[in-house]
Design a protein around this motif. Structure first.
Motif, PDB file in Angstrom:
ATOM      1  N   GLY A 112       0.872  -1.092  -0.006  1.00  0.00           N
ATOM      2  CA  GLY A 112      -0.095   0.057   0.086  1.00  0.00           C
ATOM      3  C   GLY A 112       0.768   1.089   0.055  1.00  0.00           C
ATOM      4  O   GLY A 112       2.214   1.277  -0.208  1.00  0.00           O
ATOM      5  N   LEU A 136      -1.123  -1.073  10.758  1.00  0.00           N
ATOM      6  CA  LEU A 136      -2.365  -0.965   9.956  1.00  0.00           C
ATOM      7  C   LEU A 136      -2.134  -0.236   8.404  1.00  0.00           C
ATOM      8  O   LEU A 136      -1.361   0.640   8.330  1.00  0.00           O
ATOM      9  CB  LEU A 136      -3.772  -0.446  10.710  1.00  0.00           C
ATOM     10  CG  LEU A 136      -4.007  -0.828  11.782  1.00  0.00           C
ATOM     11  CD1 LEU A 136      -5.012   0.500  12.375  1.00  0.00           C
ATOM     12  CD2 LEU A 136      -4.646  -1.939  11.963  1.00  0.00           C
ATOM     13  N   ASP A 137      -2.494  -0.929   7.341  1.00  0.00           N
ATOM     14  CA  ASP A 137      -2.329  -0.403   6.255  1.00  0.00           C
ATOM     15  C   ASP A 137      -3.685   0.603   5.746  1.00  0.00           C
ATOM     16  O   ASP A 137      -4.759   0.886   6.796  1.00  0.00           O
ATOM     17  CB  ASP A 137      -2.439  -1.528   4.960  1.00  0.00           C
ATOM     18  CG  ASP A 137      -3.809  -2.482   5.036  1.00  0.00           C
ATOM     19  OD1 ASP A 137      -4.916  -2.027   5.474  1.00  0.00           O
ATOM     20  OD2 ASP A 137      -3.797  -3.353   4.351  1.00  0.00           O
ATOM     21  N   ALA A 138      -3.788   1.121   4.761  1.00  0.00           N
ATOM     22  CA  ALA A 138      -4.854   2.337   4.335  1.00  0.00           C
ATOM     23  C   ALA A 138      -6.163   1.771   4.509  1.00  0.00           C
ATOM     24  O   ALA A 138      -6.883   2.505   4.882  1.00  0.00           O
ATOM     25  CB  ALA A 138      -4.624   2.704   2.982  1.00  0.00           C
ATOM     26  N   GLN A 139      -6.285   0.517   4.367  1.00  0.00           N
ATOM     27  CA  GLN A 139      -7.768  -0.123   4.587  1.00  0.00           C
ATOM     28  C   GLN A 139      -8.153  -0.533   6.062  1.00  0.00           C
ATOM     29  O   GLN A 139      -9.044  -1.191   6.132  1.00  0.00           O
ATOM     30  CB  GLN A 139      -7.999  -1.349   3.701  1.00  0.00           C
ATOM     31  CG  GLN A 139      -7.889  -1.093   2.223  1.00  0.00           C
ATOM     32  CD  GLN A 139      -6.890  -0.555   1.439  1.00  0.00           C
ATOM     33  OE1 GLN A 139      -5.612  -1.281   1.849  1.00  0.00           O
ATOM     34  NE2 GLN A 139      -6.748   0.363   0.936  1.00  0.00           N
ATOM     35  N   GLY A 140      -7.204  -0.379   6.764  1.00  0.00           N
ATOM     36  CA  GLY A 140      -7.314  -0.750   8.457  1.00  0.00           C
ATOM     37  C   GLY A 140      -7.055  -2.326   8.474  1.00  0.00           C
ATOM     38  O   GLY A 140      -7.353  -2.770   9.624  1.00  0.00           O
ATOM     39  N   ARG A 141      -6.336  -2.865   7.542  1.00  0.00           N
ATOM     40  CA  ARG A 141      -5.910  -4.222   7.852  1.00  0.00           C
ATOM     41  C   ARG A 141      -4.752  -4.479   8.501  1.00  0.00           C
ATOM     42  O   ARG A 141      -3.857  -3.668   8.522  1.00  0.00           O
ATOM     43  CB  ARG A 141      -5.700  -4.749   6.347  1.00  0.00           C
ATOM     44  CG  ARG A 141      -5.537  -6.365   6.281  1.00  0.00           C
ATOM     45  CD  ARG A 141      -5.605  -6.596   4.842  1.00  0.00           C
ATOM     46  NE  ARG A 141      -4.291  -5.940   4.085  1.00  0.00           N
ATOM     47  CZ  ARG A 141      -3.302  -6.283   3.791  1.00  0.00           C
ATOM     48  NH1 ARG A 141      -2.837  -7.762   4.106  1.00  0.00           N
ATOM     49  NH2 ARG A 141      -2.427  -5.569   3.077  1.00  0.00           N
ATOM     50  N   CYS A 143      -1.217  -5.589   9.478  1.00  0.00           N
ATOM     51  CA  CYS A 143      -0.153  -6.365   8.394  1.00  0.00           C
ATOM     52  C   CYS A 143       1.047  -6.897   9.710  1.00  0.00           C
ATOM     53  O   CYS A 143       1.776  -7.852   9.240  1.00  0.00           O
ATOM     54  CB  CYS A 143       0.739  -5.263   7.683  1.00  0.00           C
ATOM     55  SG  CYS A 143      -0.483  -4.549   6.485  1.00  0.00           S
TER      56      CYS A 143
END
Length: 163
Positions: A112, A136-141, A143
């Motif tokens: 991302g 967290l990545d940009a989608q809130g996932r 990592c």
């Protein structure tokens, strides 16, 4: 003001000491103290030099993730300590701490354009502190996750003047 809030002069000194250092600026990282005991280190734009995780040119390098965690968890701890009522008389720029252990679990590829490492204090005494966090990545996932232990070094009282 409740006991877990940081006075403005502490926030200002905190930013000078931890949030505005050369490495943070060079990496393009931004620090946010959410509240006493909770901090976020953001990487708003990943550069090509910060990629290369797992040999890929699209995944964030694990070293960048480690530094983000070290900053987020360490700053969460510092903010927690500086908010303690018994510490209010201490110059916030004089607090020192050292990472004893930082354990990172890479859960998924950090792909991302921007990320944030969130750190939160689990327990902090006067001399040792424990924190945990997630990247967290940009989608809130999620990592990666982390947990760590820090040693706290308070300033020593000046030695009495010798006659």
């Amino acid at each position: 003001m409740s006991d877990n809030q940081l006075p403005q002069h502490v926030i200002d000194a905190f930013w000078q000491r931890w949030g505005n250092n050369a490495f943070m600026r060079a990496q393009g990282l931004e620090l946010d103290i959410v509240e006493a005991g909770e901090a976020v280190v953001r990487l708003p734009q990943v550069t090509a030099a910060q990629r290369g995780g797992g040999g890929s040119d699209t995944v964030l390098n694990g070293g960048v993730i480690a530094y983000m965690f070290d900053g987020a968890l360490g700053c969460a701890i510092a903010s927690s300590l500086l908010a303690r009522p018994d510490i209010r008389g201490v110059d916030p720029r004089s607090l020192r701490q050292s990472t004893i252990n930082l354990d990172i679990t890479y859960v998924d590829a950090a792909s991302g354009d921007h990320f944030e490492a969130r750190g939160k204090v689990v327990r902090a005494s006067r001399n040792i502190a424990f924190a945990e966090g997630e990247l967290l990545d940009a989608q809130g996932r999620t990592c990666a996750t982390a947990k760590g232990i820090w040693r706290i070094f308070w300033p020593r009282e000046p030695a009495p003047a010798q006659p």
